[in-house]
Design an enzyme around this catalytic site. Structure first.
Site, PDB file in Angstrom:
ATOM      1  N   ASP A 138       0.879  -1.150   0.000  1.00 22.31           N
ATOM      2  CA  ASP A 138       0.000   0.000   0.000  1.00 22.31           C
ATOM      3  C   ASP A 138       0.933   1.220   0.000  1.00 22.31           C
ATOM      4  OD1 ASP A 138      -2.399   1.559   0.338  1.00 22.31           O
ATOM      5  OD2 ASP A 138      -1.878   1.753   2.455  1.00 22.31           O
TER       6      ASP A 138
ATOM      7  N   ASP B 108       0.129   5.065   1.121  1.00 27.79           N
ATOM      8  CA  ASP B 108       0.019   5.968   2.274  1.00 27.79           C
ATOM      9  C   ASP B 108      -0.027   5.173   3.580  1.00 27.79           C
ATOM     10  OD1 ASP B 108      -0.139   8.248   0.548  1.00 27.79           O
ATOM     11  OD2 ASP B 108      -2.231   7.758   0.170  1.00 27.79           O
TER      12      ASP B 108
END
Length: 185
Positions: A9, A11
Site C-alpha cells: 500500500d 500511504d
C-alpha cells in the site's frame, strides 16, 4: 516465468499518511523504506504498489497530479537501486466522489482488483507473495487475491485485537518486515 511479489500500500506504508497526499512537498518517506525494499529485491521479490486514491474521485487532485507524484516516487526508489514494477491505483469511491468516479468498482480495496491485475500482468505466484498494508482493507484484498502472507503495519496507529487477527503478522512499520520475512523463509 512466474515470480513472487511484495504488494505495498502507499500511504502509511511507503510514506507518512498526511491524508490525500498528492504533492511532492507533502510526501514524506517512512524511515527505512528504501532499505526494506532493497532487501525485498535482494530476496527476489518484485515490488508492486496498490493504492486506493479516492482523493482523485473526490476532486482533491487529478489523475495527472497523482501520476506525476508516482513517477517522482519511483525515481526516488530507482536512485537507490529499487525498481517499482508498477503502481496500481483506484480513483473510485462508491459514495463520496464526483460522478465519473462514483463507482462501486472491483479495484478499490478491500476488493482484489488491483492485486489481480498485477498478478495477471506480471505472472505473480501468490503462494510466494506478501501484502503489506496499514488498513484491514489491505489485508482483506490480499486474502481475496490468494496472497499467502499479509502483514499489517501500525504506522503510528493502534489496532484493536480483531483487526490485528486479520493479518499474519503485525509490526510497527515497513522497515520491520525484512526481519519477519527472514524468520519465515
Amino acid at each position: 516465468m512466474s515470480q513472487k511479489a511484495i504488494f505495498l500500500d502507499r500511504d502509511g506504508v511507503i510514506n507518512v499518511d498526511h491524508a490525500y497526499v498528492h504533492k511532492r512537498e507533502d510526501f514524506q518517506f517512512i524511515e527505512g523504506v528504501f532499505e526494506a525494499c532493497q532487501y525485498f529485491i535482494a530476496q527476489g521479490y518484485i515490488i508492486v504498489v496498490v493504492t486506493n486514491q479516492s482523493g482523485i474521485g473526490r476532486g482533491y487532485y487529478t489523475e495527472a497530479q497523482f501520476n506525476v507524484l508516482s513517477q517522482w516516487m519511483c525515481e526516488e526508489f530507482a536512485k537507490r537501486d529499487v525498481a517499482i514494477s508498477k503502481v496500481y491505483f483506484c480513483p473510485h469511491h462508491p459514495s463520496k466522489a464526483e460522478p465519473e468516479y462514483l463507482v462501486d468498482c472491483q479495484c478499490r480495496k478491500p476488493r482484489a482488483g488491483m492485486l489481480m491485475q498485477a498478478i495477471n500482468e506480471f505472472d505473480i505466484k501468490v503462494e510466494n507473495s506478501v501484502m503489506v498494508g496499514d488498513k484491514v482493507s489491505d489485508i482483506q484484498a490480499a486474502r481475496s487475491a490468494g496472497v499467502k502472507t499479509a502483514i499489517l503495519v501500525e504506522s503510528g496507529q493502534a489496532f484493536d485485537k480483531a483487526t490485528m487477527e486479520t493479518a499474519d503478522f503485525v509490526c510497527s512499520s515497513l522497515n520491520k518486515v525484512p526481519s519477519i520475512l527472514s524468520s519465515i523463509s
